[in-house]
Design a protein around this motif. Structure first.
Motif, mmCIF file in Angstrom:
data_model
loop_
_atom_site.group_PDB
_atom_site.id
_atom_site.type_symbol
_atom_site.label_atom_id
_atom_site.label_comp_id
_atom_site.label_asym_id
_atom_site.label_seq_id
_atom_site.Cartn_x
_atom_site.Cartn_y
_atom_site.Cartn_z
ATOM 1 N N PRO A 183 -28.990 -23.278 51.186
ATOM 2 C CA PRO A 183 -30.243 -23.924 51.594
ATOM 3 C C PRO A 183 -30.750 -23.413 52.940
ATOM 4 N N TRP A 192 -34.241 -23.975 47.215
ATOM 5 C CA TRP A 192 -33.592 -24.246 48.500
ATOM 6 C C TRP A 192 -33.360 -22.940 49.266
ATOM 7 N N LEU A 204 -26.809 -32.462 50.221
ATOM 8 C CA LEU A 204 -27.792 -32.580 49.142
ATOM 9 C C LEU A 204 -28.057 -34.059 48.865
ATOM 10 N N GLU A 221 -33.963 -34.562 44.924
ATOM 11 C CA GLU A 221 -32.961 -33.599 45.383
ATOM 12 C C GLU A 221 -31.764 -33.531 44.438
ATOM 13 N N ASN A 281 -28.163 -19.282 46.726
ATOM 14 C CA ASN A 281 -28.716 -20.624 46.670
ATOM 15 C C ASN A 281 -28.471 -21.399 47.961
ATOM 16 N N SER A 292 -31.084 -31.413 42.147
ATOM 17 C CA SER A 292 -30.647 -30.044 41.840
ATOM 18 C C SER A 292 -30.197 -29.332 43.112
ATOM 19 N N ASN A 293 -29.114 -28.531 42.990
ATOM 20 C CA ASN A 293 -28.669 -27.732 44.138
ATOM 21 C C ASN A 293 -29.373 -26.373 44.178
#
Length: 282
Positions: free
Chosen positions: A178, A168, A225, A56, A176, A58-59
Motif C-alpha cells: 500500500p 493500494w 487494512l 477496505e 500490492n 480487499s488487500n
C-alpha cells in the motif's frame, strides 16, 4: 367543475423542498406546454443525503460508493395524429472531470478525458454506451408511437453514482504494497429531459439539470487494512440545480464516444514521463 387546459396553464407554482431525508428539489408545473405539444407535469432532482462509503475489504483495491444523483419527470403527451414516433427521456453529459489518486512521493494516477481536459470539446456523452444518446433504456426513456387517440402520461427516471476500485499499490508496479495516500474527485454533469422525433431527429429540450459530485478521501497506508481510509469531505453533496432556462445540448453529448469509453488512466510519476496505464476503449 372541469377546468380547461387554458385555465390550468394560468397557474404555476415552483416549490423548493428541503428535508432531512434527501433535500429534494422539486418543480411542480402548470402543467406547461412546450411548443403546444408535450407537457411536463413535474420534475424532481436530488442527491441522496448519505455520505460516501468506503470499503477496505480487499488487500488489492480500495472501493468507495458515492450517494446517488436522481432525476425523474412526469410527462403528458397529447394525442398524436400522425404516424410519428416520439421518445422522451434523459440525456446526460460530463462537463468537467478531475479524478486523482495520490501515492505520496511516488506520483499519482488519474482518470482523464483528454479532449475535455484540453477544451477541444465542451462536454462528452455519458450514455450507457449502447442506447445513444440516452443515458439508459429502461426507466430512463418512454416511446410513444402514433397515431394515438388519448393523452399518454408516464414517468421517466434515472440515477447515477460512482463505485470505482483504486489500487493500494502503484498501478505501474506488480506489487500490492500500500502506497495510496489520498483520492480526490470532482465531476460536473448536465442532464437534459428531451423529446426526440425518431423520424426527423427533431430534438426538444424540456428541462435542464446541473449537478456535481465531489470527493476527498485521506489514506494512511501504514495503518492496518480496514483502518486506513477516512472520508475528509464532503459529508453531504451540493444539491442539483433545475435550471429556469434550458441549455442547448452540445453535439458531443449526442454521439459516440461516451465518457467511459473515452477515459484514459494515466500514471504521472514525481520524476519521469507520464505513462498510459489503460488506453481509451474507443
Amino acid at each position: 367543475m372541469r377546468r380547461s387546459l387554458s385555465d390550468t396553464l394560468a397557474f404555476c407554482r415552483i416549490l423548493l423542498i428541503v428535508n432531512a431525508m434527501g433535500c429534494i428539489q422539486s418543480i411542480r408545473c402548470k402543467p406547461r406546454s412546450f411548443r403546444e405539444s408535450i407537457i411536463v407535469l413535474e420534475v424532481n432532482s436530488s442527491i441522496d443525503s448519505n455520505p460516501t462509503t468506503i470499503d477496505e475489504s480487499s488487500n488489492v483495491v480500495l472501493r468507495y460508493r458515492t450517494p446517488h444523483f436522481r432525476a425523474s419527470a412526469r410527462v403528458l403527451v397529447p394525442p398524436v395524429a400522425g404516424k410519428e414516433t416520439w421518445t422522451v427521456g434523459w440525456i446526460q453529459a460530463c462537463n468537467h472531470m478531475e479524478f486523482y489518486n495520490n501515492y505520496g512521493n511516488r506520483g499519482m494516477s488519474s482518470w482523464e478525458l483528454p479532449d475535455l481536459r484540453e477544451h477541444h470539446i465542451q462536454a462528452i456523452s455519458d450514455s450507457d454506451g449502447v442506447n445513444y444518446p440516452w443515458y439508459g433504456n429502461t426507466t430512463e426513456t418512454c416511446t410513444v408511437v402514433g397515431p394515438t387517440k388519448k393523452d399518454t402520461k408516464f414517468t421517466v427516471s434515472m440515477n447515477d453514482n460512482f463505485y470505482p476500485s483504486v489500487t493500494w499499490g502503484v498501478p505501474v508496479s506488480d506489487s500490492n504494497l500500500p502506497h495510496l495516500t489520498s483520492i480526490r474527485r470532482d465531476q460536473s454533469f448536465t442532464t437534459w429531459l428531451v423529446a426526440l422525433n425518431q423520424a426527423t431527429n427533431e430534438t426538444m429540450v424540456l428541462q435542464t439539470v446541473r449537478w456535481r459530485m465531489q470527493l476527498h478521501i485521506d489514506i494512511d497506508p501504514e495503518r492496518p487494512l480496514g483502518q486506513r481510509a477516512r472520508l475528509a469531505e464532503p459529508t453531504a453533496q451540493e444539491q442539483p440545480q433545475i435550471l429556469p432556462r434550458n441549455e442547448i445540448i452540445p453535439a458531443n453529448a449526442m454521439v459516440k464516444p461516451n465518457a467511459n469509453d473515452a477515459q484514459v488512466l494515466m500514471w504521472r510519476p514525481k520524476v519521469g514521463e507520464p505513462v498510459v496505464v489503460i488506453p481509451p476503449k474507443y
